[in-house]
Enzyme design. Structure first.
Site, PDB file in Angstrom:
ATOM      1  N   ASP A   1       0.824  -1.215   0.000  1.00  0.00           N
ATOM      2  CA  ASP A   1       0.000   0.000   0.000  1.00  0.00           C
ATOM      3  C   ASP A   1       0.856   1.263   0.000  1.00  0.00           C
ATOM      4  O   ASP A   1       2.053   1.225   0.331  1.00  0.00           O
ATOM      5  CB  ASP A   1      -0.953   0.009   1.206  1.00  0.00           C
ATOM      6  CG  ASP A   1      -0.228   0.002   2.557  1.00  0.00           C
ATOM      7  OD1 ASP A   1       0.828  -0.658   2.669  1.00  0.00           O
ATOM      8  OD2 ASP A   1      -0.713   0.663   3.490  1.00  0.00           O
TER       9      ASP A   1
ATOM     10  N   GLU B   1       0.445  -1.391   5.668  1.00  0.00           N
ATOM     11  CA  GLU B   1       1.548  -0.913   6.517  1.00  0.00           C
ATOM     12  C   GLU B   1       1.389   0.573   6.816  1.00  0.00           C
ATOM     13  O   GLU B   1       1.718   1.039   7.902  1.00  0.00           O
ATOM     14  CB  GLU B   1       2.895  -1.167   5.834  1.00  0.00           C
ATOM     15  CG  GLU B   1       4.103  -0.947   6.739  1.00  0.00           C
ATOM     16  CD  GLU B   1       4.674   0.453   6.695  1.00  0.00           C
ATOM     17  OE1 GLU B   1       5.590   0.719   7.479  1.00  0.00           O
ATOM     18  OE2 GLU B   1       4.215   1.312   5.902  1.00  0.00           O
TER      19      GLU B   1
END
Ligand code: ZN
Length: 286
Positions: free
Chosen positions: A76, A141
């Site tokens: 991400d 994350e």
């Protein structure tokens, strides 16, 4: 000059909009699955939380029982303000210098592609490594990894990877040197709420919120001074060896003549890897 295939791959990866808060993980998993097929290596997709896939690619070593090496990256990326970009953030535009624009180029899609490319080159050159190499691509994350790595490390699937060593995210560098860091400090953010007796600002109100906030600030700033002195007094130490404390947010109050019912203080603390985190927390609570 033709573009190196790994650069093309990197740009394809950037174009997948794995941007928070709604990352396109399905397209990302398809992309990574294609890479595994290209490398002729097995992969698994594990969803500890629905819709938050963890992708594991495995290159078995000649001693599969030896502890493995895990190369981790997150899929991400953080949100964008498109108006502030010279080129659209998911276009992977490349200018005449070869500079590539895109959200996640440095943090950390380049690293994920480097891991794939390293395995590809080693494998194609005929090398076999003693230890099994796993590549993990984890979700979320950028929002704390709560539905990603945090739950994954408690699963049987993770334990079965038999990991002895992990390389994870570092920092971007402008040249070809890749520094390797270890013993990174632990982020420890705390909010301290200081309630107290509210009242009119014209009197000596005892037990008020500001007095409690002052007490807490003084305590933490004393600790800060001690750590700073420890760093300055010992040339052997670097910033990574001491705990830093900073007061970053102060909130509270309604108007100038009212003593408020509370103040809230936010501290950014970075704890050294040698500090016992439970003892540290108990010290703060104490
Ligand atoms: Zn990152």
């Amino acid at each position: 000059m033709a573009e190196h295939p790994s650069t093309t791959l990197f740009r394809d990866y950037i174009r997948i909009e794995t941007v928070q808060p709604n990352p396109d993980y399905p397209t990302c998993m398809k992309f990574l699955g294609e890479q595994a097929e290209r490398l002729d290596l097995p992969f698994k997709i594990i969803e500890c939380v629905a819709g938050k896939p963890i992708f594991i690619l495995t290159w078995a070593g000649t001693q599969p029982d030896a502890q493995s090496i895990l190369l981790n990256s997150h899929t991400d990326v953080v949100p964008v303000y498109p108006d502030s970009w010279k080129h659209p953030p998911f276009s992977a535009f490349k200018d005449e210098n070869g500079d590539i624009y895109g959200r996640g180029t440095q943090d950390m899609k380049c690293v994920g592609i480097q891991h794939i490319e390293a395995v590809r080159q080693l494998k194609e050159s005929g090398r076999r490594l003693k230890r099994t190499i796993h590549l993990s691509f984890v979700p979320d994350e950028e929002i704390g990894g709560l539905d990603g790595m945090k739950v994954f490390v408690h699963t049987k699937e993770f334990k079965d990877l038999n990991v002895g060593f992990i390389l994870d995210e570092g920092i971007a560098v402008p040249d070809d040197t890749i520094p390797v860091y270890y013993g990174e400090r632990n982020v420890f953010w705390i909010e301290i709420i200081c309630p107290g007796s509210p009242g009119h600002g014209s009197r000596f109100l005892e037990n008020n919120a500001a007095l409690k906030a002052q007490y807490m600030i003084n305590k933490l700033m004393e600790f800060r001074d001690k750590e700073k002195k420890r760093l300055l007094d010992n040339p052997q130490l670097t910033l990574g060896d001491v705990t830093t404390v900073n007061l970053t947010i102060m909130e509270g109050g309604v108007q100038a003549n009212v003593v408020p019912e509370k103040f809230k203080l936010t501290f950014d603390i970075r704890i050294t890897p040698t500090t016992n985190i439970h003892e540290f927390e108990n010290m703060i609570r104490g």
